[in-house]
Design a protein around this motif. Structure first.
Motif, short mmCIF file in Angstrom:
data_model
loop_
_atom_site.label_atom_id
_atom_site.label_comp_id
_atom_site.label_asym_id
_atom_site.label_seq_id
_atom_site.Cartn_x
_atom_site.Cartn_y
_atom_site.Cartn_z
N ILE A 48 0.83 -1.20 0.00
CA ILE A 48 0.00 0.00 0.00
C ILE A 48 0.87 1.25 0.00
CG2 ILE A 48 -1.72 1.33 1.28
CD1 ILE A 48 -2.86 -1.12 -0.08
N ALA A 49 1.97 1.23 0.73
CA ALA A 49 2.87 2.39 0.77
C ALA A 49 3.45 2.68 -0.61
CB ALA A 49 3.99 2.15 1.79
N ILE A 50 3.83 1.64 -1.34
CA ILE A 50 4.38 1.83 -2.69
C ILE A 50 3.32 2.38 -3.63
CG2 ILE A 50 5.28 0.62 -4.72
CD1 ILE A 50 6.77 -1.25 -2.81
N ILE A 51 2.12 1.80 -3.58
CA ILE A 51 1.03 2.27 -4.44
C ILE A 51 0.70 3.73 -4.13
CG2 ILE A 51 -1.41 1.98 -5.02
CD1 ILE A 51 0.42 -0.18 -6.18
N TRP A 52 0.69 4.08 -2.85
CA TRP A 52 0.39 5.45 -2.44
C TRP A 52 1.49 6.41 -2.91
CZ3 TRP A 52 -2.24 6.39 2.92
CH2 TRP A 52 -2.82 7.66 2.94
N LEU A 53 2.74 5.96 -2.80
CA LEU A 53 3.86 6.79 -3.27
C LEU A 53 3.78 7.03 -4.77
CD1 LEU A 53 6.55 8.18 -2.51
CD2 LEU A 53 7.71 6.00 -2.99
N LEU A 54 3.45 5.99 -5.51
CA LEU A 54 3.28 6.14 -6.96
C LEU A 54 2.13 7.10 -7.27
CD1 LEU A 54 3.70 2.43 -8.13
CD2 LEU A 54 5.33 4.30 -8.43
N GLN A 55 1.07 7.02 -6.48
CA GLN A 55 -0.09 7.89 -6.67
C GLN A 55 0.29 9.36 -6.54
OE1 GLN A 55 -3.47 7.12 -7.22
NE2 GLN A 55 -4.01 9.29 -7.19
N GLU A 56 1.15 9.67 -5.58
CA GLU A 56 1.47 11.06 -5.25
C GLU A 56 2.64 11.62 -6.05
OE1 GLU A 56 -0.60 12.65 -3.46
OE2 GLU A 56 -1.72 10.91 -2.71
N THR A 57 3.50 10.75 -6.56
CA THR A 57 4.73 11.25 -7.18
C THR A 57 4.87 10.93 -8.67
OG1 THR A 57 5.96 9.25 -6.54
CG2 THR A 57 5.97 11.10 -4.99
N THR A 58 3.98 10.11 -9.20
CA THR A 58 4.07 9.73 -10.61
C THR A 58 2.69 9.85 -11.27
OG1 THR A 58 3.57 7.37 -10.38
CG2 THR A 58 5.85 8.05 -9.96
N LYS A 59 2.61 9.44 -12.51
CA LYS A 59 1.35 9.44 -13.22
C LYS A 59 0.62 8.10 -13.11
CE LYS A 59 2.68 12.92 -16.66
NZ LYS A 59 2.82 13.22 -18.11
N VAL A 60 1.16 7.21 -12.28
CA VAL A 60 0.52 5.91 -12.04
C VAL A 60 -0.48 6.09 -10.91
CG1 VAL A 60 0.88 3.47 -11.48
CG2 VAL A 60 2.64 4.75 -12.75
N HIS A 61 -1.71 6.44 -11.26
CA HIS A 61 -2.74 6.73 -10.28
C HIS A 61 -3.68 5.53 -10.13
CE1 HIS A 61 -2.18 11.30 -11.31
NE2 HIS A 61 -1.17 10.79 -10.62
N ILE A 62 -3.27 4.57 -9.33
CA ILE A 62 -4.05 3.33 -9.19
C ILE A 62 -4.47 3.06 -7.76
CG2 ILE A 62 -3.01 2.27 -11.24
CD1 ILE A 62 -1.23 0.64 -9.35
N LEU A 63 -4.25 4.00 -6.85
CA LEU A 63 -4.61 3.76 -5.45
C LEU A 63 -6.10 3.48 -5.31
CD1 LEU A 63 -3.70 3.66 -2.49
CD2 LEU A 63 -4.16 6.12 -2.34
#
Length: 233
Positions: free
Chosen positions: A145-160
């Motif tokens: 969940i931490a990795i998915i959340w980090l990707l959500q906030e810092t990249t264009k991978v918005h899958i949270l």
């Protein structure tokens, strides 16, 4: 995969919501007996046992330990509390959390809140876990969940939102199936429903309580879809 970030019209959001749930349901049923879904089945067991523990604490009892086993079973050791509230809290609680996750996924802010609460629950249970499988499950999903959340906030991978929705759908489907398998199709004398039947003055037996709990769980699932559509309208 439908894109919820597009806001052309309310109908689009509702269709995307329904289609995404449909896709996830198909994937879950297609992969039901594969190892790919095992972590998500175990996280449903985690929420089941956590619901027992939460009911125990809310009724002034003490939680002595929680276990989740590889056979998709689990045990919550409690002392005190109101037993007739603690017993149904497992099945009904996991169904309730499935509904909460599904509804939370309709908005990015509520998705973040749900993810944060889920992370908090994983951290808390990590310290009361009584077996290494549960500890590993907690650590694994904390990292995931931490990795998915980090990707959500810092990249264009918005899958949270999709991850939270998938956990919600998985939890809702597995809860209904678990009630049917454990309490209705076969009579397990050590099940929560059988124990509940022993202490409840109502003449219902364990199977009857299983049917009642199953209907409530199915209502949670249908209610989450309906309320999600209302929120997106």
């Amino acid at each position: 995969m439908p894109n919820w970030e597009l806001k052309n019209c309310c109908d689009h959001d509702q269709v995307a919501f329904i289609v995404t749930i449909g896709v996830f349901t198909f994937v879950i049923l297609a992969l039901w007996r594969t190892v790919l879904l095992t972590p998500f089945k175990l996280i449903t067991v985690f929420l089941h046992e956590t619901s027992h523990a939460l009911a125990c604490k809310l009724t002034c009892g003490d939680v002595e330990g929680i276990q989740v086993h590889a056979n998709e079973g689990g045990v919550t050791q409690t002392r005190g509390g109101i037993y007739w509230i603690i017993l149904p809290a497992g099945y009904l609680g996991s169904s309730f959390w499935g509904m909460v996750f599904i509804l939370a996924s309709t908005n990015l802010i509520t998705t973040r809140i749900a993810a944060g609460c889920f992370l908090l629950a994983l951290v808390v249970v990590l310290f009361v876990a009584k077996n290494w499988l549960l500890r590993g499950l907690c650590i694994g999903f904390i990292i995931f969940i931490a990795i998915i959340w980090l990707l959500q906030e810092t990249t264009k991978v918005h899958i949270l939102r999709y991850v939270i929705l998938f956990i919600g759908v998985m939890n809702s489907l597995f809860s209904v199936y678990d009630i049917y398998d454990d309490l209705i199709s076969r009579r397990v004398h050590s099940s929560d429903a059988e124990k509940f039947a022993e202490i409840c003055p109502c003449p219902c037996n364990g199977v009857a309580w299983g049917v009642i709990w199953g209907l409530i769980s199915f209502t949670f699932l249908c209610g989450s879809i309906y309320l999600g559509l209302v929120i997106l309208s």
